[in-house]
Motif scaffolding. Structure first.
Motif, PDB file in Angstrom:
ATOM      1  N   LYS A 179       0.836  -1.195   0.000  1.00  0.00           N
ATOM      2  CA  LYS A 179       0.000   0.000   0.000  1.00  0.00           C
ATOM      3  C   LYS A 179       0.871   1.245   0.000  1.00  0.00           C
ATOM      4  CE  LYS A 179      -3.823  -2.073   2.622  1.00  0.00           C
ATOM      5  NZ  LYS A 179      -4.661  -1.944   3.849  1.00  0.00           N
ATOM      6  N   SER A 180       0.276   2.336  -0.435  1.00  0.00           N
ATOM      7  CA  SER A 180       0.994   3.600  -0.374  1.00  0.00           C
ATOM      8  C   SER A 180       1.097   4.041   1.076  1.00  0.00           C
ATOM      9  CB  SER A 180       0.264   4.664  -1.191  1.00  0.00           C
ATOM     10  OG  SER A 180      -0.973   4.996  -0.576  1.00  0.00           O
ATOM     11  N   ALA A 181       2.004   4.959   1.337  1.00  0.00           N
ATOM     12  CA  ALA A 181       2.191   5.454   2.702  1.00  0.00           C
ATOM     13  C   ALA A 181       0.911   6.090   3.239  1.00  0.00           C
ATOM     14  CB  ALA A 181       3.337   6.460   2.727  1.00  0.00           C
ATOM     15  N   GLU A 182       0.221   6.830   2.373  1.00  0.00           N
ATOM     16  CA  GLU A 182      -1.005   7.481   2.820  1.00  0.00           C
ATOM     17  C   GLU A 182      -2.091   6.459   3.137  1.00  0.00           C
ATOM     18  OE1 GLU A 182      -3.749  11.345   1.709  1.00  0.00           O
ATOM     19  OE2 GLU A 182      -2.127  10.710   0.380  1.00  0.00           O
ATOM     20  N   GLU A 183      -2.171   5.382   2.355  1.00  0.00           N
ATOM     21  CA  GLU A 183      -3.146   4.329   2.634  1.00  0.00           C
ATOM     22  C   GLU A 183      -2.871   3.660   3.971  1.00  0.00           C
ATOM     23  OE1 GLU A 183      -4.517   2.635  -1.729  1.00  0.00           O
ATOM     24  OE2 GLU A 183      -2.571   2.016  -0.935  1.00  0.00           O
ATOM     25  N   GLU A 184      -1.610   3.646   4.379  1.00  0.00           N
ATOM     26  CA  GLU A 184      -1.243   3.043   5.659  1.00  0.00           C
ATOM     27  C   GLU A 184      -1.378   4.026   6.817  1.00  0.00           C
ATOM     28  OE1 GLU A 184       2.460   1.030   5.663  1.00  0.00           O
ATOM     29  OE2 GLU A 184       1.999  -0.192   3.905  1.00  0.00           O
ATOM     30  N   GLY A 185      -1.799   5.245   6.540  1.00  0.00           N
ATOM     31  CA  GLY A 185      -2.070   6.194   7.607  1.00  0.00           C
ATOM     32  C   GLY A 185      -1.003   7.236   7.838  1.00  0.00           C
ATOM     33  N   PHE A 186       0.091   7.184   7.098  1.00  0.00           N
ATOM     34  CA  PHE A 186       1.117   8.202   7.266  1.00  0.00           C
ATOM     35  C   PHE A 186       0.601   9.544   6.748  1.00  0.00           C
ATOM     36  CE2 PHE A 186       3.566   4.358   7.510  1.00  0.00           C
ATOM     37  CZ  PHE A 186       4.550   4.645   8.444  1.00  0.00           C
ATOM     38  N   GLY A 187       0.805  10.579   7.539  1.00  0.00           N
ATOM     39  CA  GLY A 187       0.324  11.901   7.166  1.00  0.00           C
ATOM     40  C   GLY A 187      -1.101  12.166   7.592  1.00  0.00           C
ATOM     41  N   GLU A 188      -1.731  11.227   8.289  1.00  0.00           N
ATOM     42  CA  GLU A 188      -3.107  11.437   8.733  1.00  0.00           C
ATOM     43  C   GLU A 188      -3.180  12.656   9.643  1.00  0.00           C
ATOM     44  OE1 GLU A 188      -6.598   9.107  11.271  1.00  0.00           O
ATOM     45  OE2 GLU A 188      -4.880   8.004  10.476  1.00  0.00           O
ATOM     46  N   GLY A 189      -4.139  13.516   9.388  1.00  0.00           N
ATOM     47  CA  GLY A 189      -4.295  14.716  10.188  1.00  0.00           C
ATOM     48  C   GLY A 189      -3.567  15.916   9.630  1.00  0.00           C
ATOM     49  N   GLN A 190      -2.649  15.689   8.684  1.00  0.00           N
ATOM     50  CA  GLN A 190      -1.948  16.815   8.078  1.00  0.00           C
ATOM     51  C   GLN A 190      -2.851  17.531   7.080  1.00  0.00           C
ATOM     52  OE1 GLN A 190       0.824  17.297  10.229  1.00  0.00           O
ATOM     53  NE2 GLN A 190       1.486  18.184   8.288  1.00  0.00           N
ATOM     54  N   PRO A 191      -2.689  18.843   6.923  1.00  0.00           N
ATOM     55  CA  PRO A 191      -3.453  19.557   5.902  1.00  0.00           C
ATOM     56  C   PRO A 191      -3.045  19.092   4.515  1.00  0.00           C
ATOM     57  CG  PRO A 191      -1.752  20.967   6.820  1.00  0.00           C
ATOM     58  CD  PRO A 191      -1.793  19.729   7.668  1.00  0.00           C
ATOM     59  N   ALA A 259       8.982   8.654   1.909  1.00  0.00           N
ATOM     60  CA  ALA A 259      10.230   8.751   2.656  1.00  0.00           C
ATOM     61  C   ALA A 259       9.966   8.624   4.154  1.00  0.00           C
ATOM     62  CB  ALA A 259      10.927  10.073   2.355  1.00  0.00           C
ATOM     63  N   LEU A 260       8.855   9.194   4.601  1.00  0.00           N
ATOM     64  CA  LEU A 260       8.471   9.079   6.010  1.00  0.00           C
ATOM     65  C   LEU A 260       8.220   7.627   6.380  1.00  0.00           C
ATOM     66  CD1 LEU A 260       7.633  10.446   8.671  1.00  0.00           C
ATOM     67  CD2 LEU A 260       5.340  10.711   7.724  1.00  0.00           C
ATOM     68  N   LYS A 261       7.563   6.916   5.488  1.00  0.00           N
ATOM     69  CA  LYS A 261       7.289   5.504   5.729  1.00  0.00           C
ATOM     70  C   LYS A 261       8.570   4.690   5.809  1.00  0.00           C
ATOM     71  CE  LYS A 261       5.066   1.529   3.458  1.00  0.00           C
ATOM     72  NZ  LYS A 261       4.270   1.106   2.277  1.00  0.00           N
ATOM     73  N   LYS A 262       9.505   4.965   4.894  1.00  0.00           N
ATOM     74  CA  LYS A 262      10.755   4.203   4.859  1.00  0.00           C
ATOM     75  C   LYS A 262      11.642   4.483   6.064  1.00  0.00           C
ATOM     76  CE  LYS A 262      10.967   3.849  -0.183  1.00  0.00           C
ATOM     77  NZ  LYS A 262      11.691   4.282  -1.418  1.00  0.00           N
ATOM     78  N   SER A 263      11.720   5.737   6.431  1.00  0.00           N
ATOM     79  CA  SER A 263      12.611   6.095   7.537  1.00  0.00           C
ATOM     80  C   SER A 263      11.940   6.000   8.896  1.00  0.00           C
ATOM     81  CB  SER A 263      13.133   7.524   7.343  1.00  0.00           C
ATOM     82  OG  SER A 263      12.052   8.448   7.380  1.00  0.00           O
ATOM     83  N   ASN A 264      10.596   6.049   8.866  1.00  0.00           N
ATOM     84  CA  ASN A 264       9.814   6.000  10.109  1.00  0.00           C
ATOM     85  C   ASN A 264      10.332   7.031  11.094  1.00  0.00           C
ATOM     86  OD1 ASN A 264       7.737   5.068  11.708  1.00  0.00           O
ATOM     87  ND2 ASN A 264       8.920   3.403  12.599  1.00  0.00           N
ATOM     88  N   THR A 265      10.532   8.259  10.607  1.00  0.00           N
ATOM     89  CA  THR A 265      11.183   9.293  11.415  1.00  0.00           C
ATOM     90  C   THR A 265      10.357   9.754  12.602  1.00  0.00           C
ATOM     91  OG1 THR A 265      10.308  10.979   9.914  1.00  0.00           O
ATOM     92  CG2 THR A 265      12.534  10.175   9.505  1.00  0.00           C
ATOM     93  N   ILE A 266       9.073   9.412  12.631  1.00  0.00           N
ATOM     94  CA  ILE A 266       8.274   9.841  13.781  1.00  0.00           C
ATOM     95  C   ILE A 266       7.903   8.654  14.664  1.00  0.00           C
ATOM     96  CG2 ILE A 266       7.315  11.842  12.614  1.00  0.00           C
ATOM     97  CD1 ILE A 266       4.776  10.255  12.121  1.00  0.00           C
ATOM     98  N   GLY A 267       8.640   7.563  14.538  1.00  0.00           N
ATOM     99  CA  GLY A 267       8.358   6.413  15.366  1.00  0.00           C
ATOM    100  C   GLY A 267       7.381   5.472  14.705  1.00  0.00           C
ATOM    101  N   SER A 268       6.732   4.637  15.494  1.00  0.00           N
ATOM    102  CA  SER A 268       5.877   3.585  14.948  1.00  0.00           C
ATOM    103  C   SER A 268       4.465   4.056  14.671  1.00  0.00           C
ATOM    104  CB  SER A 268       5.830   2.400  15.933  1.00  0.00           C
ATOM    105  OG  SER A 268       5.341   2.828  17.190  1.00  0.00           O
TER     106      SER A 268
END
Length: 388
Positions: A179-191, A259-268
């Motif tokens: 799945k794409s990063a957005e489909e997995e919830g990365f960036g949720e809540g961001q404008p 890139a956020l998904k790959k690096s997981n820079t904000i934790g899990s």
């Protein structure tokens, strides 16, 4: 701390430690207070001290590693620690490396221009693949749909759009899986903003005052009278209220969710909070990478006359590609300007994909055509203009 020392610190953070320049500029005072205002001092610091300033353990470790590497090279005499005042762009023009003010940053991102008329443009045949052409189309669209945004933001947003569409295409063709990063919830809540039907998650660049004056001479297409599009926010009520008090949206970065998904820079946890302080280290699509991509992407179509001739030097080839990019952007400007007086921003947005499809290079269907190159006739772009 002198201006030269500040500039050297910013160059280290942005070039060696890969910290976004906008983020690096906000950390200078904190680094000064902690007496960590040079790679040599950072190299001797504990990772926890750096993490306290930048808020990310992984980022702090990366900065520490970069500082130790640079400090070691400088000690061995491999790196000149003094400022390098000028360097050449790929298009041959000079730009100062000491670009620390927003106005200087915007100037450093200037793209090649062209004054050719219809006849000269119509004869131009380029050789490229589809993604950079789509990037050029969207970048030109944003001059009209988001005129309040500086060039750095438009480059980032256009690259963010390409990132979203390329990922979706790769998944559809089976080149990528999952799945794409957005489909997995990365960036949720961001404008987010919507560009030709695709949602691009963004980060607000609070305090980035890039115009030198309120009248702001028409920098890179800023003078259009069209009203810019609004920013869609999901849950950030404080920011929504702040935005409602302003006449226009702040400059934006496009978030690089993959890139956020790959690096997981904000934790899990993929969904991040909405506080402004919690988003400063998120990966973005940098305007420098988008600009570099465009400058390298548009070669001259091969011809029978060119066969057997001596190959140009790398510098000559880079200059040629820069001129070709200037011609393409000129043709696209003429296209959008011909319709801007009669179409709304929303209508320009809707037509952009159709225009791109009509002129994009012909490649093999499916996965076989991924990244394939072919000719692009600027006459075809000009033919899309509105008839007088």
């Amino acid at each position: 701390m002198s201006a030269t020392e500040i500039q050297a610190l910013l160059r280290f953070l942005s070039a060696d430690a890969k910290v976004p320049l906008a983020t690096a500029m906000t950390k200078v005072k904190d680094l000064q207070k902690a007496n960590l205002d040079s790679p040599e001092k950072l190299a001797k610091a504990k990772v926890g001290v750096i993490q306290h300033i930048f808020g990310e353990e992984k980022l702090a470790k990366y900065i520490l590693t970069a500082a130790r590497r640079v400090a070691k090279k400088r000690a061995a005499g491999d790196i000149d620690s003094g400022p390098s005042p000028k360097k050449k762009r790929r298009d041959g023009s000079l730009v100062s490396e000491e670009t620390t003010t927003p106005a200087e940053i915007e100037e450093s991102l200037a793209l090649p221009t062209c004054a050719d008329g219809d006849d000269e443009l119509s004869r131009a045949v380029l050789f490229t693949n589809r993604a950079p052409l789509a990037l050029a189309f969207v970048l030109t669209l944003l001059k009209h749909s988001m005129p309040e945004q500086p060039l750095s933001s438009r480059l980032s947003l256009a690259q963010g759009y390409i990132g979203v569409t390329s990922k979706a295409r790769a998944l559809y063709l089976g080149i990528d899986s999952g799945k794409s990063a957005e489909e997995e919830g990365f960036g949720e809540g961001q404008p987010s903003v919507t560009i030709t039907g695709k949602e691009v998650k963004v980060l607000r660049r609070w305090g980035y005052e890039w115009r030198e004056n309120e009248e702001g001479a028409d920098q890179h297409g800023q003078g259009t009278q069209k009203e810019g599009r609004s920013l869609k926010t999901e849950t950030d009520e404080a920011d929504v209220n702040a935005d409602s008090q302003e006449n226009e949206q702040p400059p934006l970065w496009a978030l690089d969710l993959e890139a956020l998904k790959k690096s997981n820079t904000i934790g899990s946890t993929p969904a991040l909070g909405q506080s402004r302080q919690g988003t400063s280290n998120l990966p973005i699509h940098t305007p420098q990478s988008a600009r570099s991509y465009l400058l390298k992407a548009f070669d001259t179509a091969p011809s029978a006359e060119a066969e057997g001739m001596k190959k140009p030097s790398a510098a000559a080839k880079a200059a040629e590609k820069g001129r070709n990019l200037g011609k393409l952007l000129r043709a696209l400007d003429l296209l959008y300007e011909s319709w801007a007086a009669t179409l709304t921003v929303e209508e320009l947005d809707k037509r952009t994909w159709g225009w791109y499809v009509k002129v994009r290079p012909a490649v093999a269907d499916g996965a076989a055509g991924w990244g394939g190159k072919n000719t692009l006739k600027l006459a075809d772009v000009l033919a899309l203009r509105r008839e007088p």
